[in-house]
Design an enzyme around this catalytic site. Structure first.
Site, PDB file in Angstrom:
ATOM      1  CG  HIS A 218      25.529   8.551  86.085  1.00 33.06           C
ATOM      2  ND1 HIS A 218      25.324   7.419  86.806  1.00 33.06           N
ATOM      3  CD2 HIS A 218      26.310   8.154  85.022  1.00 33.06           C
ATOM      4  CE1 HIS A 218      25.937   6.389  86.236  1.00 33.06           C
ATOM      5  NE2 HIS A 218      26.550   6.815  85.147  1.00 33.06           N
ATOM      6  CG  HIS A 258      18.118   3.511  89.613  1.00 34.08           C
ATOM      7  ND1 HIS A 258      18.101   2.703  88.503  1.00 34.08           N
ATOM      8  CD2 HIS A 258      19.414   3.765  89.893  1.00 34.08           C
ATOM      9  CE1 HIS A 258      19.352   2.460  88.154  1.00 34.08           C
ATOM     10  NE2 HIS A 258      20.164   3.098  88.971  1.00 34.08           N
ATOM     11  CG  ASP A 314      24.570   7.999  94.145  1.00 31.12           C
ATOM     12  OD1 ASP A 314      25.743   7.627  94.211  1.00 31.12           O
ATOM     13  OD2 ASP A 314      23.918   8.031  93.095  1.00 31.12           O
TER      14      ASP A 314
HETATM   15  N1  COA Z   1      12.711  13.049  94.077  1.00 31.15           N
HETATM   16  C1  COA Z   1      11.427  13.353  93.817  1.00 31.15           C
HETATM   17  N2  COA Z   1      10.754  12.907  92.735  1.00 31.15           N
HETATM   18  C2  COA Z   1      11.416  12.109  91.897  1.00 31.15           C
HETATM   19  C3  COA Z   1      12.763  11.733  92.110  1.00 31.15           C
HETATM   20  C4  COA Z   1      13.399  12.246  93.251  1.00 31.15           C
HETATM   21  N3  COA Z   1      14.680  11.943  93.512  1.00 31.15           N
HETATM   22  N4  COA Z   1      13.161  10.934  91.108  1.00 31.15           N
HETATM   23  C5  COA Z   1      12.125  10.795  90.285  1.00 31.15           C
HETATM   24  N5  COA Z   1      11.071  11.504  90.754  1.00 31.15           N
HETATM   25  C6  COA Z   1       9.741  11.601  90.142  1.00 31.15           C
HETATM   26  C7  COA Z   1       9.809  12.535  88.936  1.00 31.15           C
HETATM   27  O1  COA Z   1       9.532  13.860  89.327  1.00 31.15           O
HETATM   28  C8  COA Z   1       8.758  11.948  88.036  1.00 31.15           C
HETATM   29  O2  COA Z   1       7.488  12.382  88.478  1.00 31.15           O
HETATM   30  P1  COA Z   1       6.319  12.721  87.411  1.00 31.15           P
HETATM   31  O3  COA Z   1       6.071  11.438  86.703  1.00 31.15           O
HETATM   32  O4  COA Z   1       5.197  13.176  88.294  1.00 31.15           O
HETATM   33  O5  COA Z   1       6.888  13.789  86.539  1.00 31.15           O
HETATM   34  C9  COA Z   1       8.839  10.450  88.307  1.00 31.15           C
HETATM   35  O6  COA Z   1       9.417  10.323  89.604  1.00 31.15           O
HETATM   36  C10 COA Z   1       9.723   9.696  87.320  1.00 31.15           C
HETATM   37  O7  COA Z   1      10.933  10.378  87.177  1.00 31.15           O
HETATM   38  P2  COA Z   1      11.787  10.404  85.830  1.00 31.15           P
HETATM   39  O8  COA Z   1      12.499  11.711  85.716  1.00 31.15           O
HETATM   40  O9  COA Z   1      10.990   9.946  84.669  1.00 31.15           O
HETATM   41  O10 COA Z   1      12.857   9.297  86.133  1.00 31.15           O
HETATM   42  P3  COA Z   1      14.162   9.059  85.300  1.00 31.15           P
HETATM   43  O11 COA Z   1      14.259   7.592  85.147  1.00 31.15           O
HETATM   44  O12 COA Z   1      14.255   9.856  84.067  1.00 31.15           O
HETATM   45  O13 COA Z   1      15.295   9.617  86.285  1.00 31.15           O
HETATM   46  C11 COA Z   1      16.827   9.778  88.046  1.00 31.15           C
HETATM   47  C12 COA Z   1      15.996   8.841  87.160  1.00 31.15           C
HETATM   48  C13 COA Z   1      17.835   8.946  88.809  1.00 31.15           C
HETATM   49  C14 COA Z   1      17.590  10.791  87.183  1.00 31.15           C
HETATM   50  C15 COA Z   1      15.878  10.517  89.015  1.00 31.15           C
HETATM   51  O14 COA Z   1      15.206   9.606  89.836  1.00 31.15           O
HETATM   52  C16 COA Z   1      16.607  11.565  89.867  1.00 31.15           C
HETATM   53  O15 COA Z   1      16.794  12.705  89.417  1.00 31.15           O
HETATM   54  N6  COA Z   1      17.026  11.178  91.120  1.00 31.15           N
HETATM   55  C17 COA Z   1      17.792  12.063  91.941  1.00 31.15           C
HETATM   56  C18 COA Z   1      19.249  12.007  91.546  1.00 31.15           C
HETATM   57  C19 COA Z   1      19.907  10.718  91.967  1.00 31.15           C
HETATM   58  O16 COA Z   1      19.820  10.302  93.115  1.00 31.15           O
HETATM   59  N7  COA Z   1      20.643  10.101  91.020  1.00 31.15           N
HETATM   60  C20 COA Z   1      21.417   8.896  91.278  1.00 31.15           C
HETATM   61  C21 COA Z   1      20.896   7.729  90.532  1.00 31.15           C
HETATM   62  S1  COA Z   1      21.761   6.262  91.021  1.00 31.15           S
END
Ligand code: COA
Length: 377
Positions: A218, A258, A314
């Site tokens: 987050h 996201h 971010d």
């Molecule tokens: N880098 C690489 N791959 C990513 C990714 C990233 N930053 N974010 C998501 N993915 C991929 C996941 O590995 C997943 O792949 P899969 O389907 O092959 O397993 C797919 O995209 C979907 O991801 P998921 O974990 O289901 O998304 P979520 O909605 O649960 O998570 C976040 C959302 C924000 C937690 C996630 O995108 C993340 O960890 N981002 C990095 C942290 C970040 O920048 N957070 C700030 C948010 S404002």
């Protein structure tokens, strides 16, 4: 089937903001974020979130005065901050200060509308002062007294550095605060509403929110983005190699992806523009150049995998804050300061139409076990 991560679950109604994830659009109270970022200040957005309409000049002046009047930390809080370890996480500092503020408020448990409004103003005013005070104390400097005639953005930069920032820097800070002020039923807002849903107090709810925002999935992501930029910069590896290596080993690239946006986060677009301006003025475009290269590689890699992963808020805030001279580990605290009006506006809604938030879990454990005497286990 359990809704893992509550994805797609609508837990209530809100008039505060709406995200169109497919098209990368965000509105606060009916206004497009791009319009607000270009044409309003943080205080105007506070008013919008707390009152449902943008203020006229008189209303804005009054709110600005009210916020300014609540900025000074009481001596007990300042003494407490002085006693914190110098290497504490600034989010832990804000979480603890917020919780402590509740103990000094004789009306902490009064959730009536005027009291909620007073506490929203108080917390919005105090968090920037606490963040700046902690940063100065840990650097061996005395905290700088807030100045009533400055807006939140200008005053925060002033309290951090002990001197007034120039117009470009103040406006950049102000827009960053506007962009982070509210964002639907995100994890920290939900945490705040869950706490308020038990009819607990505002200080407890915001303490829950701060603890939730702290995580790297987050608000903590902006710190991780800067860690990544530094790591790439120092390693001598090309951004392309670094990203490929990270993805190849199953790591996530921070600042991308996201839960709701399946297009570019509109806040990232505004921040990218701001970054251009402020970095050109500072004569240091290294972080922005690096960010752009990472964005390009991520675009190629994600397209090849058919995934809709784009930069989020971010991604560019990290290099913008660095150029503003804000220490890396304060980034998430800046996010918390900016999100306080959004969190508190959600609390107004929660208390006004409350029902205990209490979902269920799908039980997947065993059944029918019998307790054996302890000697036989
Ligand atoms: N880098 C690489 N791959 C990513 C990714 C990233 N930053 N974010 C998501 N993915 C991929 C996941 O590995 C997943 O792949 P899969 O389907 O092959 O397993 C797919 O995209 C979907 O991801 P998921 O974990 O289901 O998304 P979520 O909605 O649960 O998570 C976040 C959302 C924000 C937690 C996630 O995108 C993340 O960890 N981002 C990095 C942290 C970040 O920048 N957070 C700030 C948010 S404002």
């Amino acid at each position: 089937m359990a809704a893992k991560g509550l994805e797609g679950v609508v837990v209530g109604q809100s008039r505060l903001s709406w995200i169109d994830g497919a098209n990368g659009e965000l509105i606060y109270g009916g206004y497009d974020i791009d319009d607000l970022a270009r044409n309003t200040t943080f205080e105007e957005v506070c008013y919008l979130l707390w009152n449902g309409a943008l203020p006229n000049q008189q209303q804005l002046d009054e709110l600005s005065r009210e916020i300014a009047a609540q900025r000074r930390l009481r001596p007990e809080i300042l003494e407490m901050i002085r006693a914190f370890p110098g290497d504490a996480d600034p989010m832990a500092v804000l979480r603890t200060v917020t919780s402590a503020l509740g103990m000094y408020d004789p009306n902490a448990d009064d959730n009536s509308e005027p009291e909620l409004r007073r506490k929203a103003i108080l917390l919005t005013a105090q968090l920037p002062t606490a963040t700046a005070a902690y940063d100065r104390i840990r650097r061996g400097l005395e905290p700088v007294e807030p100045r009533d005639e400055l807006g939140t953005a200008a005053n925060f930069l002033y309290m951090l550095n002990g001197e007034e920032a120039n117009e470009t820097r103040i406006r950049t800070m102000d827009v960053a605060l506007v962009l982070h002020a509210e964002h639907g039923m995100n994890a920290s807002t939900f945490a705040a509403r869950v706490t308020a849903g038990t009819l607990s107090d505002v200080y407890s709810a915001i303490t829950s929110a701060i603890g939730t925002l702290k995580g790297p999935s987050h608000g903590g992501a902006n710190v991780e983005v800067m860690n990544m930029l530094r790591e790439i910069d120092e390693s001598g590896t090309s951004p392309k190699e670094w990203v490929r290596e990270a993805l190849g080993s199953g790591r996530r690239v921070m600042g991308f992806g996201h839960r709701v946006y399946k297009a570019t986060d509109p806040r990232a677009t505004v921040l990218r523009e701001l970054a251009d301006k402020i970095m050109a003025e500072a004569g240091e475009t290294r972080w922005l150049d690096l960010s752009d290269q990472i964005r390009t590689v991520m675009g190629e890699e994600m397209e090849a995998k058919g995934k809709k992963i784009y930069p989020n808020v971010d991604f560019f805030s990290a290099s913008v804050y660095t150029t503003l001279g804000i220490e890396m580990d304060l980034f998430t605290a800046v996010f918390a300061m900016a999100r306080t009006p959004g969190w508190t506006a959600h609390l107004f809604e929660q208390y006004a139409n409350n029902r205990l938030i209490r979902p269920e879990a799908e039980y997947v454990g065993p059944r029918g076990l019998r307790v054996k005497p302890i000697a036989e286990r």
